[in-house]
Design a protein around this motif. Structure first.
Motif, mmCIF file in Angstrom:
data_model
loop_
_atom_site.group_PDB
_atom_site.id
_atom_site.type_symbol
_atom_site.label_atom_id
_atom_site.label_comp_id
_atom_site.label_asym_id
_atom_site.label_seq_id
_atom_site.Cartn_x
_atom_site.Cartn_y
_atom_site.Cartn_z
ATOM 1 N N PHE A 148 39.934 35.640 24.004
ATOM 2 C CA PHE A 148 40.489 35.875 25.249
ATOM 3 C C PHE A 148 40.158 34.912 26.233
ATOM 4 O O PHE A 148 39.143 34.210 26.248
ATOM 5 C CB PHE A 148 39.439 37.298 25.819
ATOM 6 N N ASP A 149 41.171 34.960 27.206
ATOM 7 C CA ASP A 149 40.831 33.999 28.298
ATOM 8 C C ASP A 149 41.549 34.605 29.551
ATOM 9 O O ASP A 149 42.765 34.985 29.571
ATOM 10 C CB ASP A 149 41.741 32.688 28.118
ATOM 11 N N ASN A 150 40.823 34.842 30.609
ATOM 12 C CA ASN A 150 41.270 35.477 31.836
ATOM 13 C C ASN A 150 41.728 36.960 31.531
ATOM 14 O O ASN A 150 42.628 37.322 32.007
ATOM 15 C CB ASN A 150 42.234 34.551 32.567
ATOM 16 N N GLY A 151 41.118 37.582 30.493
ATOM 17 C CA GLY A 151 41.300 38.808 30.165
ATOM 18 C C GLY A 151 42.525 38.929 28.974
ATOM 19 O O GLY A 151 42.854 39.942 28.436
ATOM 20 N N ILE A 152 43.426 37.805 28.825
ATOM 21 C CA ILE A 152 44.528 37.932 28.051
ATOM 22 C C ILE A 152 44.126 37.686 26.764
ATOM 23 O O ILE A 152 43.492 36.370 26.542
ATOM 24 C CB ILE A 152 45.742 36.929 28.627
ATOM 25 N N CYS A 153 44.424 38.323 25.794
ATOM 26 C CA CYS A 153 44.223 38.262 24.269
ATOM 27 C C CYS A 153 45.165 37.176 23.825
ATOM 28 O O CYS A 153 46.293 37.287 23.809
ATOM 29 C CB CYS A 153 44.390 39.323 23.292
ATOM 30 N N LYS A 154 44.547 35.838 23.344
ATOM 31 C CA LYS A 154 45.406 34.741 23.144
ATOM 32 C C LYS A 154 46.135 34.565 21.516
ATOM 33 O O LYS A 154 46.927 33.977 21.230
ATOM 34 C CB LYS A 154 44.466 33.510 23.181
ATOM 35 N N ASN A 155 45.510 35.579 20.771
ATOM 36 C CA ASN A 155 46.003 35.665 19.294
ATOM 37 C C ASN A 155 45.999 37.154 18.990
ATOM 38 O O ASN A 155 45.458 37.639 17.944
ATOM 39 C CB ASN A 155 45.033 35.013 18.244
ATOM 40 N N PRO A 156 46.649 38.041 19.619
ATOM 41 C CA PRO A 156 46.892 39.611 19.201
ATOM 42 C C PRO A 156 47.415 39.713 18.029
ATOM 43 O O PRO A 156 47.172 40.602 17.185
ATOM 44 C CB PRO A 156 47.659 40.110 20.395
ATOM 45 N N TRP A 157 48.280 38.697 17.662
ATOM 46 C CA TRP A 157 49.139 39.029 16.293
ATOM 47 C C TRP A 157 48.432 38.136 15.061
ATOM 48 O O TRP A 157 48.861 38.284 13.664
ATOM 49 C CB TRP A 157 50.215 38.710 16.167
ATOM 50 N N ASN A 158 47.486 37.447 15.268
ATOM 51 C CA ASN A 158 46.809 36.269 14.437
ATOM 52 C C ASN A 158 45.312 36.336 14.443
ATOM 53 O O ASN A 158 44.837 35.535 14.691
ATOM 54 C CB ASN A 158 47.413 34.901 14.539
ATOM 55 N N PRO A 159 44.620 37.499 14.435
ATOM 56 C CA PRO A 159 43.176 37.548 14.393
ATOM 57 C C PRO A 159 42.591 36.832 13.382
ATOM 58 O O PRO A 159 43.228 36.790 12.148
ATOM 59 C CB PRO A 159 42.796 39.014 14.627
ATOM 60 N N ARG A 160 41.279 36.352 13.592
ATOM 61 C CA ARG A 160 40.453 35.930 12.237
ATOM 62 C C ARG A 160 39.376 36.741 11.829
ATOM 63 O O ARG A 160 39.160 37.590 12.659
ATOM 64 C CB ARG A 160 39.798 34.544 12.807
#
Length: 161
Positions: A148-160
């Motif tokens: 997350f950066d500034n509340g936005i999920c940066k990898n919603p379709w590609n989590p680890r």
């Protein structure tokens, strides 16, 4: 006599439909004595003493926020809100029609956000009644890692993992 029974049944059904349709949040014994008031499309929680309630309100596990700085006071929050709880401010999101605080994943403006689902989830305590937005860092949600950066999920379709 038969007409009176039909009318009574229709009234009961109308009350159930209005309650289930989300027109007004339900109250419970744990909530303050009062009722929801709709004044020209704006919802307030009016106490039995005639005053509008302000601040955080929990009814049957659902959280609402009633603004203390509106005129008239106590307007129910909807949409994205930056609100205080104790000595701190956090971002929250409230359903546009019911005013219920949103928890979990939420798509807003083309971006995915995650609002805590409880007071201590997903990784560490949150501010207030749960529901505050994850801001920065990597968080484990349902066993997967999201950035997350500034509340936005940066990898919603590609989590680890």
């Amino acid at each position: 006599m038969k007409t009176k029974k039909v009318i009574a049944h229709l009234l009961v059904m109308a009350v159930f439909v209005s309650l289930l349709s989300g027109l007004a949040p339900l109250t419970s014994e744990a909530s303050p004595a009062g009722s929801w008031i709709n004044d020209k499309g704006i919802w307030y929680f009016r106490l039995t003493n005639g005053r509008n309630l302000t601040g955080w309100l929990e009814i049957r596990g659902v959280w609402y926020y009633l603004h203390p700085n509106t005129y008239p006071v106590g307007k129910m929050a909807t949409g994205r809100q930056y609100l205080p709880y104790e000595n701190r401010y956090d971002w929250y999101y409230f359903d546009a029609s019911s005013g219920a605080m949103v928890r979990g994943w939420h798509l807003y403006g083309g971006n995915w956000y995650y609002y805590r689902t409880g007071a201590n989830t997903p990784a560490g305590p949150s501010n207030g009644p749960g529901g505050s937005r994850l801001e920065r860092g990597t968080w484990r949600i349902d066993g997967l890692l999201y950035d997350f950066d500034n509340g936005i999920c940066k990898n919603p379709w590609n989590p680890r993992r």
